[in-house]
Design a protein around this motif. Sequence first.
Motif, PDB file in Angstrom:
ATOM      1  N   GLU A 133      52.013  11.709 -75.826  1.00 60.36           N
ATOM      2  CA  GLU A 133      50.768  10.834 -76.019  1.00 60.36           C
ATOM      3  C   GLU A 133      49.841  11.235 -77.374  1.00 60.36           C
ATOM      4  N   LYS A 134      49.947  12.596 -77.670  1.00 59.18           N
ATOM      5  CA  LYS A 134      49.257  12.935 -78.885  1.00 59.18           C
ATOM      6  C   LYS A 134      50.076  12.120 -80.086  1.00 59.18           C
ATOM      7  N   TYR A 135      51.160  12.005 -80.117  1.00 62.20           N
ATOM      8  CA  TYR A 135      51.703  11.430 -81.244  1.00 62.20           C
ATOM      9  C   TYR A 135      51.612   9.825 -81.114  1.00 62.20           C
ATOM     10  N   GLU A 177      61.869  15.066 -76.285  1.00 68.41           N
ATOM     11  CA  GLU A 177      60.794  15.987 -75.787  1.00 68.41           C
ATOM     12  C   GLU A 177      60.451  15.458 -74.105  1.00 68.41           C
ATOM     13  N   ARG A 223      57.298  16.783 -72.477  1.00 72.49           N
ATOM     14  CA  ARG A 223      55.970  17.163 -72.302  1.00 72.49           C
ATOM     15  C   ARG A 223      55.082  15.827 -72.548  1.00 72.49           C
ATOM     16  N   ARG A 224      54.644  15.263 -71.740  1.00 67.44           N
ATOM     17  CA  ARG A 224      53.901  13.935 -71.839  1.00 67.44           C
ATOM     18  C   ARG A 224      52.777  13.787 -72.655  1.00 67.44           C
ATOM     19  N   GLU A 225      51.948  15.066 -72.417  1.00 65.06           N
ATOM     20  CA  GLU A 225      50.811  15.297 -73.370  1.00 65.06           C
ATOM     21  C   GLU A 225      51.218  15.471 -74.935  1.00 65.06           C
ATOM     22  N   ILE A 226      52.448  16.014 -75.471  1.00 63.84           N
ATOM     23  CA  ILE A 226      52.817  15.901 -76.915  1.00 63.84           C
ATOM     24  C   ILE A 226      53.083  14.575 -77.089  1.00 63.84           C
ATOM     25  N   GLU A 244      48.837   8.632 -79.860  1.00 64.87           N
ATOM     26  CA  GLU A 244      47.118   8.819 -80.514  1.00 64.87           C
ATOM     27  C   GLU A 244      47.198   8.547 -81.820  1.00 64.87           C
TER      28      GLU A 244
END
Length: 405
Positions: A334-336, A327, A329-332, A338
């Motif tokens: 970071e969601k994991y 992956e 995409r950092r936001e993806i 979280e």
Amino acid sequence: MQLYCFAGINPALVVEGVIPINTMLAIQMNICMVILLSSIAVHAYFKLDRKEQVNRLFLALIFLTILILILEILSVLLNSSNYTNLIILHKLVDTLGFTLTPLVPICAVLYVHRRTDKYDKINVNKLLWLSVPFAINSIISLGSYNFNWIFSITSENIYVRGPMFIVSPMTSYFYYIVNLQVLYNAREKINREELFILSLLTVIPSVLSIFQLYYFVYLTIWNSVAIAVVINYVFIVHSQTKIDSLTGLGNRIAYDEYLAISSRQSNIVLAVVNIDLDDFKSINDVFGHHEGDKVLRVFARHLEEVFEGKGLSIRLGGDEFIVLINENRREIVEKYIENLRNNINTYNEVSNNPYHIKFSYGLAIFNNTYNNIHELIQHSDKLMYEEKNKRVEKISCEIGQLMGR
């Protein structure tokens, strides 16, 4: 995929008790496969952790295949006018064989399901639904002893297919289709190598069964099933060398292998998450290493649940973990992370342990600023320790403020 007569030797070829040379060779192959599978069964029985359901299912798959091979050998040998006094035994062997045949693909379905999703329990309603074709096949197979539905044994002790013979292969094909569906649903959770190896349990027997049913010739189908089982066991043993014995996550061998493969890619898409448990040493010191091992296993399970099918979770050693994710995409990612933190917090709330599991992490995404993957991992590791130090400084400040009061 049947016994002898499931396997398709033409009864016309068995004249006055003389079995063709190719059939005798097939019997010899079956005997060799029984010996081979029996050796593997003994090795697997002592090598695999029988507390794990997936390993128990694989052992059941081996023993069922051995049993069917033995029944097939007996069916071929009894199919002779020289043994008319053994007609009852011949009918019993074929009845048992037709009844048990679907159990092999059923066991394969359950094994593949557990192998590809170790935490998802099989719904009872789904089990009942899966058992319906087996129950129908069993009733018809058992009834064939008296009513010749699937097969009949002539007065000369020769096997003949019955009017409902198609029920048996169609039952097996039903479970082949279910197995392929399970593999298709799990295609994003497992790597291509494992997907291919697991598919052999279905592809080989289903393809050969088509030729067997159409041409009515002996194709040593059960030998092919045995070969698929052997290949899967080799894969299991090889996979165990890449598994951390305490947590079940990948170990450094898996880590090095993944990096070697990724490094050869021309267009690298990779996110690295370095993770370290906070205050783990104090848990070991106060509550003992047994409790510390429990913490590692609990954290590993939550780590695997969150990143299963998304990345490779590895225990580097001690309380250090790393997740390698395809992956960018950092936001993806970071969601994991979280989700992982929320799951751990929930566990802390309901576990009633005198301590809380906490972790620090560092996240880095591969881009053109890195010369290689190792630089990416070093940066992620550095970020993790920076976060860890910030936590320690924050706690120290809070303690200082309390003491100042």
